[in-house]
Scaffold this motif. Structure first.
Motif, mmCIF file in Angstrom:
data_model
loop_
_atom_site.group_PDB
_atom_site.id
_atom_site.type_symbol
_atom_site.label_atom_id
_atom_site.label_comp_id
_atom_site.label_asym_id
_atom_site.label_seq_id
_atom_site.Cartn_x
_atom_site.Cartn_y
_atom_site.Cartn_z
ATOM 1 N N SER A 12 0.841 -1.208 0.000
ATOM 2 C CA SER A 12 0.000 0.000 0.000
ATOM 3 C C SER A 12 0.876 1.257 0.000
ATOM 4 N N THR A 17 -3.791 -0.754 -3.690
ATOM 5 C CA THR A 17 -3.948 -1.538 -2.459
ATOM 6 C C THR A 17 -3.910 -2.993 -2.889
ATOM 7 N N HIS A 59 -6.514 3.213 1.125
ATOM 8 C CA HIS A 59 -5.820 1.979 1.551
ATOM 9 C C HIS A 59 -6.453 1.443 2.833
ATOM 10 N N LEU A 63 -7.812 -2.357 2.609
ATOM 11 C CA LEU A 63 -6.839 -3.410 2.940
ATOM 12 C C LEU A 63 -7.479 -4.698 3.463
ATOM 13 N N GLY A 95 0.085 5.780 3.357
ATOM 14 C CA GLY A 95 -0.246 4.481 2.776
ATOM 15 C C GLY A 95 0.586 3.374 3.398
#
Ligand code: KG4
Ligand code: ZN
Length: 365
Positions: A12, A17, A59, A63, A95
């Motif tokens: 990320s 992502t 992100h 995630l 990120g």
């Protein structure tokens, strides 16, 4: 050494992502069980570049979904994993922190070992994942944010021979597209225009070829293109399709010639070490460019080296490369604690002097 390792990787550090699961048994070829990538292009398109805060938030939102998807696609659960690897830098710090915190959460909840991975090492080790090539090899990393020549000697042993002192080549392609009103990302659109253009009509500079080292510079090239565009517009009132195609062809020819010549020099340095099976590998989004690939291939044939380029989906940012680099670190006994920190800057070769360069996505190495 026939131990089977199954590693979850998270990425990320920029505007993708990604989560992936990679497995390897002993010395047999590693297998990508899954590789999930959520791009963010549309979130940033109105701003002409990646907005770090928007990227970090996206992100953080994506995630866990990405991890669930990657485990499902791989047909494994958290219990089947041996470790969780995560990009700990270099990159946009918000990120990188999102990824590191997600990985720490998984490690804390499951007791799995945590492995911090350098994003650039992920790219640099990809040819071992895809083609199983042996150390040492010469790697040219060319993307929108990176450009460097590395001798890769081990999972954490890199010698940088040179790199860009300003823009990365992908960044130059993207800016060229913007200057000529072509769609983003610029690489594919400039390449497509260049196919109908005359590369000899405009002679653009081949930066730093007068210097003997392996460093590169691409920002002057973009300025030269802008001047030529402005001159044509001033003379004729606008650009014809042919003008645009010729500008693209001239620009691409300059990038190709520069990368070919600097690769020749890097190869000479690498061959001085008499590697048993000399191999040159390329990674990064710009490796998709067919003219650049062909030129690098020719340089390798000339020098008696093998040229290898991973499939594009593993050349561009992804988490399979992070899982694999984590797997190599894990095998060598490396482990990180829950105090693992996210690093905006993290040069692969700490002993080489810092280059001035920074890419469109921030200074990286
Ligand atoms: O590796 P990547 O997906 O992301 C990072 O920059 O980390 O690379 C994206 C870059 C963009 O700048 C894009 O314009 C460039 O790779 N690119 C190309 C081509 N396809 C993508 N550059 C030249 N020719 C292409 N065919
Ligand atoms: Zn990258």
């Amino acid at each position: 050494m026939t131990q089977t390792l199954t590693i979850l990787g998270l990425e990320s550090s920029c505007d993708d992502t990604a989560a992936a699961v990679v497995r390897q048994t002993g010395d047999t070829p590693a297998e990508v069980l899954s590789s999930v990538v959520f791009g963010q292009t549309e979130l940033h398109s109105a701003y002409g570049g990646v907005v770090p805060e928007i990227a970090a938030r996206a992100h953080a939102e994506k995630l866990d979904i990405c991890v669930i998807e990657a485990l499902k696609e791989a047909g494994v659960t958290l219990k089947d994993l041996d470790a969780v690897a995560v990009t700990a830098g270099p990159g946009l710090i918000g990120g990188v922190m999102s990824g590191v915190m997600c990985a720490k959460g998984i490690a804390a909840a499951t007791g799995l070992p945590l492995i911090g991975v350098n994003h650039l090492a992920g790219h640099a080790l990809t040819p071992r994942l895809t083609d199983g090539i042996a150390f040492p090899y010469l790697m040219l990393l060319v993307s929108g944010g990176h450009c460097q020549y590395l001798i890769v000697r081990g999972p954490e042993d890199f010698t940088r021979l040179g790199g860009t002192i300003d823009d990365a080549p992908g960044e130059a392609f993207d800016k060229t597209a913007r200057l000529l009103g072509l769609p983003q990302p610029g690489g594919p659109s400039v390449q497509a225009e260049a196919e109908n253009g005359d590369p000899k009509r405009f002679r653009f500079p081949r930066p730093l070829l007068d210097r003997p080292d392996c460093n590169l510079s691409f920002s002057g090239l973009k300025t030269a293109l802008m001047r030529m565009r402005d001159q044509i517009v001033a003379e004729k009132g606008g650009l014809t399709r042919q003008d645009r195609a010729d500008l693209c062809a001239g620009f691409q020819a300059a990038v190709v010639d520069t990368l070919a010549e600097k690769t020749r020099r890097a190869l000479r340095l690498y061959l001085d070490e008499s590697p048993a099976c000399p191999t040159v590998a390329v990674a990064g989004g710009v490796a998709a460019n067919t003219a650049i690939r062909a030129a690098l291939q020719d340089v390798c044939v000339e020098a008696g080296a093998t040229f290898t380029a991973p499939p594009l989906r593993l050349c561009t940012d992804n988490a399979a490369m992070i899982a694999y680099a984590g797997l190599e670190r894990f095998r060598s006994g490396a482990r990180d604690g829950l105090d693992l920190t996210a690093r905006p800057r993290w040069p692969l070769d700490q002993s080489s002097p810092a280059l001035l360069g920074s890419g469109k996505k921030g200074a990286k190495a």
